[in-house]
Design an enzyme around this catalytic site. Structure first.
Site, PDB file in Angstrom:
ATOM      1  CB  THR A 197      -2.706   6.860  -1.457  1.00  0.00           C
ATOM      2  OG1 THR A 197      -2.359   6.994  -0.240  1.00  0.00           O
ATOM      3  CG2 THR A 197      -3.628   7.884  -2.201  1.00  0.00           C
ATOM      4  CG  PHE A 203      -1.445  15.640   0.058  1.00  0.00           C
ATOM      5  CD1 PHE A 203      -0.252  15.119  -0.346  1.00  0.00           C
ATOM      6  CD2 PHE A 203      -1.372  15.959   1.691  1.00  0.00           C
ATOM      7  CE1 PHE A 203       0.001  14.372   0.061  1.00  0.00           C
ATOM      8  CE2 PHE A 203      -1.760  14.857   2.033  1.00  0.00           C
ATOM      9  CZ  PHE A 203      -0.061  13.781   1.509  1.00  0.00           C
ATOM     10  CE  LYS A 212      -6.545  10.867  11.060  1.00  0.00           C
ATOM     11  NZ  LYS A 212      -6.704   9.658  10.157  1.00  0.00           N
ATOM     12  CG  PHE A 248      11.995   3.434   4.412  1.00  0.00           C
ATOM     13  CD1 PHE A 248      10.338   3.708   5.824  1.00  0.00           C
ATOM     14  CD2 PHE A 248      12.493   2.063   5.098  1.00  0.00           C
ATOM     15  CE1 PHE A 248      10.311   3.289   6.986  1.00  0.00           C
ATOM     16  CE2 PHE A 248      12.629   1.928   6.865  1.00  0.00           C
ATOM     17  CZ  PHE A 248      11.214   2.750   7.260  1.00  0.00           C
ATOM     18  CD1 TRP A 267      -6.022   9.963  -0.166  1.00  0.00           C
ATOM     19  CD2 TRP A 267      -6.540  12.180  -0.520  1.00  0.00           C
ATOM     20  NE1 TRP A 267      -6.849  10.515   0.885  1.00  0.00           N
ATOM     21  CE2 TRP A 267      -6.535  11.670   1.059  1.00  0.00           C
ATOM     22  CE3 TRP A 267      -7.349  13.388  -0.754  1.00  0.00           C
ATOM     23  CZ2 TRP A 267      -7.886  12.574   2.147  1.00  0.00           C
ATOM     24  CZ3 TRP A 267      -7.941  14.409  -0.028  1.00  0.00           C
ATOM     25  CH2 TRP A 267      -8.194  14.116   1.661  1.00  0.00           C
ATOM     26  NE  ARG A 289       5.860  -2.354   1.881  1.00  0.00           N
ATOM     27  CZ  ARG A 289       5.927  -1.411   2.130  1.00  0.00           C
ATOM     28  NH1 ARG A 289       6.635  -1.204   3.738  1.00  0.00           N
ATOM     29  NH2 ARG A 289       5.192   0.183   1.797  1.00  0.00           N
ATOM     30  CE  LYS A 294       6.294   4.311   0.449  1.00  0.00           C
ATOM     31  NZ  LYS A 294       7.131   5.093   1.066  1.00  0.00           N
ATOM     32  CB  ALA A 309      11.349  -0.424   4.324  1.00  0.00           C
TER      33      ALA A 309
HETATM   34  P1  ADP Z   1       3.444   5.474   2.513  1.00  0.00           P
HETATM   35  O1  ADP Z   1       2.560   4.212   1.142  1.00  0.00           O
HETATM   36  O2  ADP Z   1       4.280   6.727   1.620  1.00  0.00           O
HETATM   37  O3  ADP Z   1       3.271   5.496   3.596  1.00  0.00           O
HETATM   38  P2  ADP Z   1      -0.116   5.526   2.037  1.00  0.00           P
HETATM   39  O4  ADP Z   1      -0.423   6.326   0.940  1.00  0.00           O
HETATM   40  O5  ADP Z   1      -0.493   4.963   3.525  1.00  0.00           O
HETATM   41  O6  ADP Z   1       1.873   6.152   2.471  1.00  0.00           O
HETATM   42  O7  ADP Z   1      -0.675   7.258   2.919  1.00  0.00           O
HETATM   43  C1  ADP Z   1      -0.090   7.734   4.463  1.00  0.00           C
HETATM   44  C2  ADP Z   1      -1.571   8.483   4.672  1.00  0.00           C
HETATM   45  O8  ADP Z   1      -1.153  10.033   3.877  1.00  0.00           O
HETATM   46  C3  ADP Z   1      -3.130   7.810   4.399  1.00  0.00           C
HETATM   47  O9  ADP Z   1      -3.524   7.817   5.377  1.00  0.00           O
HETATM   48  C4  ADP Z   1      -3.723   8.436   3.090  1.00  0.00           C
HETATM   49  O10 ADP Z   1      -5.183   8.678   3.810  1.00  0.00           O
HETATM   50  C5  ADP Z   1      -3.133   9.609   2.756  1.00  0.00           C
HETATM   51  N1  ADP Z   1      -3.153  10.579   2.332  1.00  0.00           N
HETATM   52  C6  ADP Z   1      -2.189  10.051   1.365  1.00  0.00           C
HETATM   53  N2  ADP Z   1      -2.876  10.671   0.208  1.00  0.00           N
HETATM   54  C7  ADP Z   1      -2.828  12.030   0.082  1.00  0.00           C
HETATM   55  C8  ADP Z   1      -3.658  13.135  -0.785  1.00  0.00           C
HETATM   56  N3  ADP Z   1      -2.820  13.030  -1.531  1.00  0.00           N
HETATM   57  N4  ADP Z   1      -4.439  13.291  -0.246  1.00  0.00           N
HETATM   58  C9  ADP Z   1      -4.487  13.788   1.569  1.00  0.00           C
HETATM   59  N5  ADP Z   1      -4.347  12.195   1.678  1.00  0.00           N
HETATM   60  C10 ADP Z   1      -3.334  11.736   1.364  1.00  0.00           C
END
Ligand code: ADP
Length: 557
Positions: free
Chosen positions: A74, A382, A106, A302, A410, A95, A72, A274
């Site tokens: 990203t 992905f 991680k 979430f 991404w 946030r 989300k 959340a």
């Molecule tokens: P959320 O906001 O849903 O918790 P994030 O945007 O923080 O998710 O992403 C969680 C992790 O997944 C991060 O480390 C991000 O780099 C990775 N990530 C997000 N989208 C992709 C993608 N399309 N391909 C590979 N990794 C991704």
């Protein structure tokens, strides 16, 4: 090999924050630099631009997440960058991350790949000190409360009924339950206590729902810290320390300005849990972003059953915010998991499982429709997703007249989100928006919960424990019945059982107990046990972290 998030972030060409502030036409006295790349914005901005029409607020939400997070943040960052690329003046509102999870698992909270907010090390570590200020305000209240008890306990506080714990912005399971005041008569009054993580503090929720410093003070004064020997609530106002707490927060209430990898302005401010809270950045940041830009992209924690529901039913009411459009982030991985695929097999193509898993997206789509906000499904791509899987999701949406766009933000930054951005603009300009919260706050507590459970989760009903039933009559007596409900439920399932993925049916939502967050302005309904002080995993992310001689962070993410 793909670069890690921190490697991409460290290669970015950041603009000095003065340039970003100028881009937003901020007056010189409206922003204070915190180093070269961060600034705090004065709340005077809100006063100056009060009569200016607000920009369009776009909420990014998601299907029920898998343990990895579905991207989300990203997508929010990438969409903000893409909107700027297509000529819409856009600001992102997100946030602030907490240190606890950073050291533990991680995964940062500043987006990922080519859609990140920077400087990511700062944002993920101490940033501008807001969480430290909240920790100090929270623990100052604990100290003042214990001192009140020690100095004669005029308010007749029952030391067995103190509900105000201490906090720390770390994952530290050893502090969940402690005894304070040991050592004899001059060391205070012994009592059981415990620590929560700072983001679970009611002060964090208050900071995020307040419109200004007076609202903050008023909300702080209403927090319940304990019960007296007659079982009546004791509040911060009874202790008379709301002024001191607000003083400790006078800078923390100012939104923080940073930028994305593509120099899009981002306000990063506040980050409540959340589950026991509402999981959105501050009202002040969202409102300020909407006054400074034509579009605001913001997110809620979430999936849509928790994040979007609370954004629509709690945050919009507290902050007079009008949502203009919603993006529902979905990933082929998570949909496959909802279709029964195990976590370690998500990278293998499996269209059959994907098809089964679509039921989860379908429910979230229905939910957003119920709220009346125009929406588009954003597929966060992905590398491991197959063409067939992506095509299946696109076709599934097209067959149902559901707007959908592929997001490659991404891998490609804003350029990978232009299709999504164009769809969002189309929805904002020409979509039908009949937004309304789904319940009236004046309904009885039970009816509010029943509405959420049936309409948002798809439950067939709710059941209350004897304790929860007793609490409802106590809350009625205390006059706490006219508040929105903040559901604390697992994020992994639409039901209250994390193992029921996809779109479970015929289930009952069980309410174990309630927690009054009167200052924040909601009643928390707990469906199970909620961890408010997480622990660290067997191999914490901290094991990979280091810093070079010249201060460069290593292994943060
Ligand atoms: P959320 O906001 O849903 O918790 P994030 O945007 O923080 O998710 O992403 C969680 C992790 O997944 C991060 O480390 C991000 O780099 C990775 N990530 C997000 N989208 C992709 C993608 N399309 N391909 C590979 N990794 C991704």
């Amino acid at each position: 090999m793909n670069k890690s998030d921190i490697e991409i972030a460290q290669e970015a060409k950041m603009k000095p924050i003065s340039e970003i502030a100028e881009q937003l036409d901020l007056h010189v006295d409206e922003w204070e630099p915190h180093g070269h790349y961060k600034a705090k914005l004065s709340l005077d901005v809100l006063k100056r631009l009060d009569s200016k029409p607000s920009g369009k607020v776009v909420l990014v939400t998601a299907i029920s997440p898998t343990p990895a997070g579905e991207g989300k943040s990203t997508v929010s960052v990438g969409l903000g960058q893409a909107l700027n690329r297509i000529g819409k003046k856009t600001i992102i509102a997100l946030r602030e991350p907490s240190l606890g999870p950073s050291m533990g698992i991680k995964g940062g909270a500043a987006g990922g790949g080519y859609s990140q907010v920077i400087p990511m090390e700062d944002i993920n570590l101490h940033f501008t000190g807001d969480l430290h200020a909240i920790t100090s305000a929270h623990n100052a209240l604990s100290a003042l409360l214990d001192n009140h008890i020690h100095q004669g306990n005029e308010l007749q506080i029952d030391t067995r009924r103190v509900v105000w714990k201490r906090v720390l912005d770390l994952n530290d399971r050893a502090l969940r339950n402690v005894v304070v005041g040991l050592g004899g008569p001059v060391q205070g009054v012994p009592r059981e206590d415990g620590f929560d993580i700072t983001v679970a503090s009611e002060i964090m929720a208050i900071l995020c729902l307040s419109k200004d410093i007076n609202d903050l003070k008023h909300r702080l004064s209403k927090m319940v810290v304990a019960y007296n020997y007659s079982k009546e609530p004791v509040t911060v106002a009874d202790l008379g320390v709301q002024g001191a707490l607000a003083l400790l927060l006078k800078d923390a209430i100012k939104p923080n300005l940073v930028q994305t990898l593509e120099n899009t302005p981002a306000l990063i401010h506040g980050g409540p849990f959340a589950n026991i809270a509402h999981g959105c950045n501050s009202v002040m940041a969202t409102r300020m972003a909407s006054k400074l830009g034509d579009y605001v992209v913001t997110e809620a924690g979430f999936g849509a059953d928790l994040g979007a529901e609370k954004f629509f039913d709690i945050k919009t009411r507290a902050g007079d915010i009008e949502p203009a459009a919603t993006v529902i982030v979905a990933t082929a991985r998570a949909l496959k998991m909802h279709g029964g695929v195990a976590k370690n097999q998500l990278t293998e193509e499996n269209v059959g499982a994907l098809e089964r898993g679509m039921a989860n997206l379908e429910k979230h789509v229905e939910t957003i429709r119920t709220f009346g906000v125009p929406f588009v499904v954003g597929i966060n791509r992905f590398n491991s997703d197959s063409e067939q899987e992506i095509q299946f999701i696109l076709d599934w949406c097209a067959e149902r007249n559901i707007e959908v766009a592929l997001s490659e933000v991404w891998a490609k930054g804003g350029a990978g989100g232009e299709e999504l951005a164009n769809k969002v603009v189309e929805l904002v300009e020409n979509g039908t928006n009949t937004f309304e919260p789904i319940y009236d706050v004046s309904l009885p507590i039970i009816e509010k919960i029943e509405t959420i459970a049936r309409k948002v989760y798809g439950a067939s009903g709710i059941e209350l424990s004897p304790k929860a039933k007793r609490q409802i009559s106590e809350f009625d007596k205390a006059g706490w019945n006219n508040l929105p409900i903040c559901m604390a439920k697992t994020q992994y399932s639409l039901s209250d059982d994390p193992s029921k993925l996809g779109r479970p049916e015929g289930f009952i939502i069980s309410i174990r107990e309630f927690r009054p967050s009167i200052g924040a302005g909601f009643i928390v309904a707990l469906t199970g046990t909620v961890m408010t002080m997480p622990g660290l995993p067997k191999k914490p992310a901290a094991l990979n972290m280091d810093v070079t001689e010249d201060g460069k962070a290593i292994g943060l993410f």
